[in-house]
Design a protein around this motif. Sequence first.
Motif, short mmCIF file in Angstrom:
data_model
loop_
_atom_site.label_atom_id
_atom_site.label_comp_id
_atom_site.label_asym_id
_atom_site.label_seq_id
_atom_site.Cartn_x
_atom_site.Cartn_y
_atom_site.Cartn_z
N ALA A 175 0.86 -1.19 0.00
CA ALA A 175 0.00 0.00 0.00
C ALA A 175 0.89 1.24 0.00
N ILE A 176 0.52 2.23 -0.78
CA ILE A 176 1.33 3.44 -0.93
C ILE A 176 0.48 4.67 -0.65
N CYS A 177 1.00 5.53 0.22
CA CYS A 177 0.42 6.85 0.42
C CYS A 177 1.19 7.85 -0.45
N PRO A 178 0.55 8.45 -1.43
CA PRO A 178 1.26 9.42 -2.27
C PRO A 178 1.42 10.78 -1.62
N GLY A 179 0.81 10.97 -0.44
CA GLY A 179 0.82 12.27 0.20
C GLY A 179 -0.29 13.16 -0.33
N TRP A 180 -0.37 14.34 0.22
CA TRP A 180 -1.36 15.31 -0.26
C TRP A 180 -0.86 15.88 -1.58
N GLY B 206 6.34 7.54 -5.69
CA GLY B 206 6.31 6.49 -4.68
C GLY B 206 5.52 5.28 -5.13
N ILE B 207 4.50 5.50 -5.93
CA ILE B 207 3.71 4.41 -6.48
C ILE B 207 4.54 3.63 -7.50
N VAL B 208 5.24 4.36 -8.35
CA VAL B 208 6.11 3.72 -9.34
C VAL B 208 7.23 2.94 -8.66
N TRP B 209 7.74 3.47 -7.56
CA TRP B 209 8.74 2.74 -6.76
C TRP B 209 8.22 1.36 -6.37
N ASP C 222 6.90 7.58 -0.18
CA ASP C 222 8.24 7.93 -0.68
C ASP C 222 9.27 6.86 -0.31
N GLY C 223 8.84 5.61 -0.32
CA GLY C 223 9.74 4.50 -0.04
C GLY C 223 10.01 4.27 1.43
N LYS C 224 9.37 5.03 2.32
CA LYS C 224 9.59 4.88 3.76
C LYS C 224 8.29 4.42 4.44
#
Length: 237
Positions: free
Chosen positions: A188-193, A212-215, A231-233
């Motif tokens: 699951a990825i949070c792209p942020g606001w 971050g999604i592409v990561w 962002d990978g974290k």
Amino acid sequence: MAVERTVPPVALVTGANRGIGYEVVRQLADRGHRVLLGSRDLAKGRAAAARIDPGGERVTVVQLDVSDEASVAAMAEWVTRDVGRVDVVVNNAAILYDTWAQARSADLGEVQRALDTNLFGAWRVTQALLPLLRRSPHPRVVMVSSEAASLQSMSGGTPAYGVSKAALNALTCLLAGELRRQRVLVNAICPGWVATDMGGGGGRPVADGAAGIVWAATLPDGGPTGGFFRDGKPVPW
């Protein structure tokens, strides 16, 4: 001596005719993927694909309404027949960022509608494409989530969106555990606001959120699975 041609990996991105999904398509295409751009509105999807790939060599539109079982089934049938493979599924389609609502008085019809797209839509698409993912040498599933789904920081507001994304996080954990032996990485990825139509102005650039999604979509074998990242974290569940 003939040179063996490398077959590009195939990625499906849902809800991709605008916003974060559109940028994910662009970045994946730039990385050499063949991308299937899922769009409820076929005309809007075609226009989006033409902006990214005017020649139509890297981006192909597929009509897809993730809340419609028949649409998902038709998509999976077409992909299986005409494309023959899927290596990456990015479940990006989402609705109803209900900043005006409170859980104590929420319209449960709206909540149900959000769940049908944000949770069950991702579930439908993943189940439908799982036979192809299992055949992929490097299968990846990315659930586009949100920090609004973090139970640690959840304190009220956006009930339909927050609950549906929290449930999506739970699905991420379940699928990651069940598919670990089959080498399918599910995160699951949070792209942020992000400054999109849904997020509104003032957010971070769309390209940053999509990165971050592409990561997660391009993780190496042995990469993390069953995690929640921005962002990978790691992000707290």
